[in-house]
Design a protein around this motif. Sequence first.
Motif, mmCIF file in Angstrom:
data_model
loop_
_atom_site.group_PDB
_atom_site.id
_atom_site.type_symbol
_atom_site.label_atom_id
_atom_site.label_comp_id
_atom_site.label_asym_id
_atom_site.label_seq_id
_atom_site.Cartn_x
_atom_site.Cartn_y
_atom_site.Cartn_z
ATOM 1 N N ARG A 134 0.835 -1.212 0.000
ATOM 2 C CA ARG A 134 0.000 0.000 0.000
ATOM 3 C C ARG A 134 0.870 1.263 0.000
ATOM 4 O O ARG A 134 0.568 2.228 -0.704
ATOM 5 C CB ARG A 134 -0.936 -0.009 1.209
ATOM 6 C CG ARG A 134 -2.074 -1.014 1.088
ATOM 7 C CD ARG A 134 -2.940 -1.059 2.332
ATOM 8 N NE ARG A 134 -4.097 -1.937 2.129
ATOM 9 C CZ ARG A 134 -4.962 -2.255 3.076
ATOM 10 N NH1 ARG A 134 -4.800 -1.772 4.316
ATOM 11 N NH2 ARG A 134 -5.970 -3.045 2.805
ATOM 12 N N VAL A 135 1.939 1.229 0.770
ATOM 13 C CA VAL A 135 2.857 2.375 0.791
ATOM 14 C C VAL A 135 3.545 2.521 -0.568
ATOM 15 O O VAL A 135 3.733 3.637 -1.066
ATOM 16 C CB VAL A 135 3.887 2.227 1.928
ATOM 17 C CG1 VAL A 135 5.017 3.235 1.787
ATOM 18 C CG2 VAL A 135 3.203 2.397 3.281
ATOM 19 N N ARG A 151 1.059 7.622 9.211
ATOM 20 C CA ARG A 151 1.512 6.741 10.294
ATOM 21 C C ARG A 151 2.147 5.474 9.725
ATOM 22 O O ARG A 151 3.239 5.073 10.151
ATOM 23 C CB ARG A 151 0.336 6.373 11.209
ATOM 24 C CG ARG A 151 0.763 5.566 12.432
ATOM 25 C CD ARG A 151 -0.403 5.363 13.372
ATOM 26 N NE ARG A 151 -1.383 4.444 12.812
ATOM 27 C CZ ARG A 151 -1.286 3.108 12.876
ATOM 28 N NH1 ARG A 151 -0.238 2.549 13.459
ATOM 29 N NH2 ARG A 151 -2.222 2.347 12.369
ATOM 30 N N ILE A 152 1.503 4.837 8.751
ATOM 31 C CA ILE A 152 2.050 3.623 8.156
ATOM 32 C C ILE A 152 3.297 3.956 7.337
ATOM 33 O O ILE A 152 4.286 3.222 7.355
ATOM 34 C CB ILE A 152 0.997 2.925 7.279
ATOM 35 C CG1 ILE A 152 -0.234 2.559 8.117
ATOM 36 C CG2 ILE A 152 1.583 1.685 6.617
ATOM 37 C CD1 ILE A 152 0.069 1.660 9.295
ATOM 38 N N TRP A 153 3.260 5.070 6.629
ATOM 39 C CA TRP A 153 4.418 5.512 5.835
ATOM 40 C C TRP A 153 5.655 5.648 6.721
ATOM 41 O O TRP A 153 6.768 5.267 6.333
ATOM 42 C CB TRP A 153 4.084 6.844 5.178
ATOM 43 C CG TRP A 153 5.147 7.429 4.299
ATOM 44 C CD1 TRP A 153 6.268 8.109 4.692
ATOM 45 C CD2 TRP A 153 5.191 7.388 2.867
ATOM 46 N NE1 TRP A 153 7.004 8.504 3.609
ATOM 47 C CE2 TRP A 153 6.367 8.082 2.469
ATOM 48 C CE3 TRP A 153 4.361 6.860 1.883
ATOM 49 C CZ2 TRP A 153 6.720 8.245 1.132
ATOM 50 C CZ3 TRP A 153 4.709 7.027 0.545
ATOM 51 C CH2 TRP A 153 5.880 7.709 0.182
ATOM 52 N N GLY A 154 5.465 6.175 7.923
ATOM 53 C CA GLY A 154 6.578 6.417 8.837
ATOM 54 C C GLY A 154 7.275 5.143 9.291
ATOM 55 O O GLY A 154 8.405 5.199 9.786
ATOM 56 N N LYS A 155 6.621 3.981 9.108
ATOM 57 C CA LYS A 155 7.262 2.707 9.463
ATOM 58 C C LYS A 155 8.364 2.344 8.486
ATOM 59 O O LYS A 155 9.273 1.576 8.818
ATOM 60 C CB LYS A 155 6.210 1.591 9.489
ATOM 61 C CG LYS A 155 5.165 1.738 10.584
ATOM 62 C CD LYS A 155 4.027 0.759 10.378
ATOM 63 C CE LYS A 155 4.487 -0.691 10.390
ATOM 64 N NZ LYS A 155 3.338 -1.629 10.237
ATOM 65 N N THR A 168 11.381 10.186 6.011
ATOM 66 C CA THR A 168 10.798 11.490 5.682
ATOM 67 C C THR A 168 9.327 11.311 5.302
ATOM 68 O O THR A 168 8.915 10.224 4.876
ATOM 69 C CB THR A 168 11.554 12.146 4.518
ATOM 70 O OG1 THR A 168 11.678 11.204 3.445
ATOM 71 C CG2 THR A 168 12.943 12.569 4.947
ATOM 72 N N PRO A 169 8.510 12.350 5.458
ATOM 73 C CA PRO A 169 7.070 12.229 5.202
ATOM 74 C C PRO A 169 6.761 12.097 3.713
ATOM 75 O O PRO A 169 7.613 12.406 2.865
ATOM 76 C CB PRO A 169 6.509 13.547 5.761
ATOM 77 C CG PRO A 169 7.641 14.508 5.646
ATOM 78 C CD PRO A 169 8.879 13.702 5.916
ATOM 79 N N PRO A 170 5.554 11.635 3.366
ATOM 80 C CA PRO A 170 5.197 11.481 1.949
ATOM 81 C C PRO A 170 5.262 12.777 1.155
ATOM 82 O O PRO A 170 5.541 12.761 -0.043
ATOM 83 C CB PRO A 170 3.767 10.917 1.995
ATOM 84 C CG PRO A 170 3.279 11.137 3.390
ATOM 85 C CD PRO A 170 4.484 11.154 4.263
ATOM 86 N N SER A 171 5.034 13.896 1.818
ATOM 87 C CA SER A 171 5.096 15.177 1.110
ATOM 88 C C SER A 171 6.485 15.460 0.556
ATOM 89 O O SER A 171 6.645 16.205 -0.408
ATOM 90 C CB SER A 171 4.673 16.316 2.046
ATOM 91 O OG SER A 171 5.514 16.360 3.206
ATOM 92 N N ALA A 172 7.521 14.832 1.155
ATOM 93 C CA ALA A 172 8.889 15.064 0.689
ATOM 94 C C ALA A 172 9.110 14.502 -0.715
ATOM 95 O O ALA A 172 10.031 14.915 -1.403
ATOM 96 C CB ALA A 172 9.890 14.440 1.666
#
Length: 334
Positions: free
Chosen positions: A283-284, A315-319, A323-327
Amino acid sequence: MLARATPVLFVLPQHVLMLDLAGPAEVLRVASQLQADEVGQAPPRYQLSFAGPAAAIQSSIGLPLAGLAPLPATLEAGTMIVLVGVAGSTDLALRQQIDAASAAVASWLRQVFSSREHQLLCICSGALIAARAGLLDGRRCTTHHSLCASLQALAPRASVLENRLYVADGAIWSSAGITAGIDMMLHVLSEQAGPRAAAAVARKMVVYMRRAGADPQLSAWTSGRNHLHPGLHRVQDAIAADPAREWGANEMAQLACSSTRHLCRLFQEYTHGSPLDHVHRLRVALARELIMQSSLDLESVARQTGLGSARHLRRIWGKYHATPPSALRQGDVH
């Protein structure tokens, strides 16, 4: 109905490096055999042709190649030109043949290539021919690490990047060559037909799939697939085909013909994670593609990837990312 086949012209100079030719060509051949259920949409189709300044040439491994078409006077709009690299030689007569053939291809490129109508993919030393044609001025590019200085000398107004597998700058792409030509073609396929098509081809060819020219990490779409357990492959294939759907433990266990407890053991043994972790990784990965290839906001991306909300996506992305998805849209994701 099948999509219109994209015309692809492989340009072969004298002493062509066989892997520069065969690797990218196989990516497109395998892609053209994909079925709709493997990619979730109309599968891509490519029409391959081969041309050069001479009808018969010697390859880098000594295998003669014959029956090449002459370099065409015009190119159909939408044509993908693949400029294949050549292998060096200590033989003076062969070096002269290579230089003459490269000069002929460069002259031809200057006459027929249009960045508005065509796409040019330079494999390995093919970038040097593009440089001789004056096509790399003002562009970012790369080539095999041993040829970067030569490329910079031929194209002093180009920005030659030495630490990349491949570089895309508008209609012109260039790769480090050898196996990196496969990586670049997989990425081109991902852009044209979607990440699932590229992942399916990568699996069939048993290669790592690089998601970006500067990123050597294994793709989530192919990670954890280096095993021979048919039940687990069935589960992974089903999740890859539709990662956004709600995947329950019982349903996945039924696909694997096992208990939920045994399925967890299989995932841990072969993927070093849980079934849920595998779902989250895909999903990520899908979210990453949507963020990079669309203008959707994070809420829309979260809904389309089964992550529900932007908050849950983050939250799942951070696993998996520091860096955040916006990056991603700022070009600074890790």
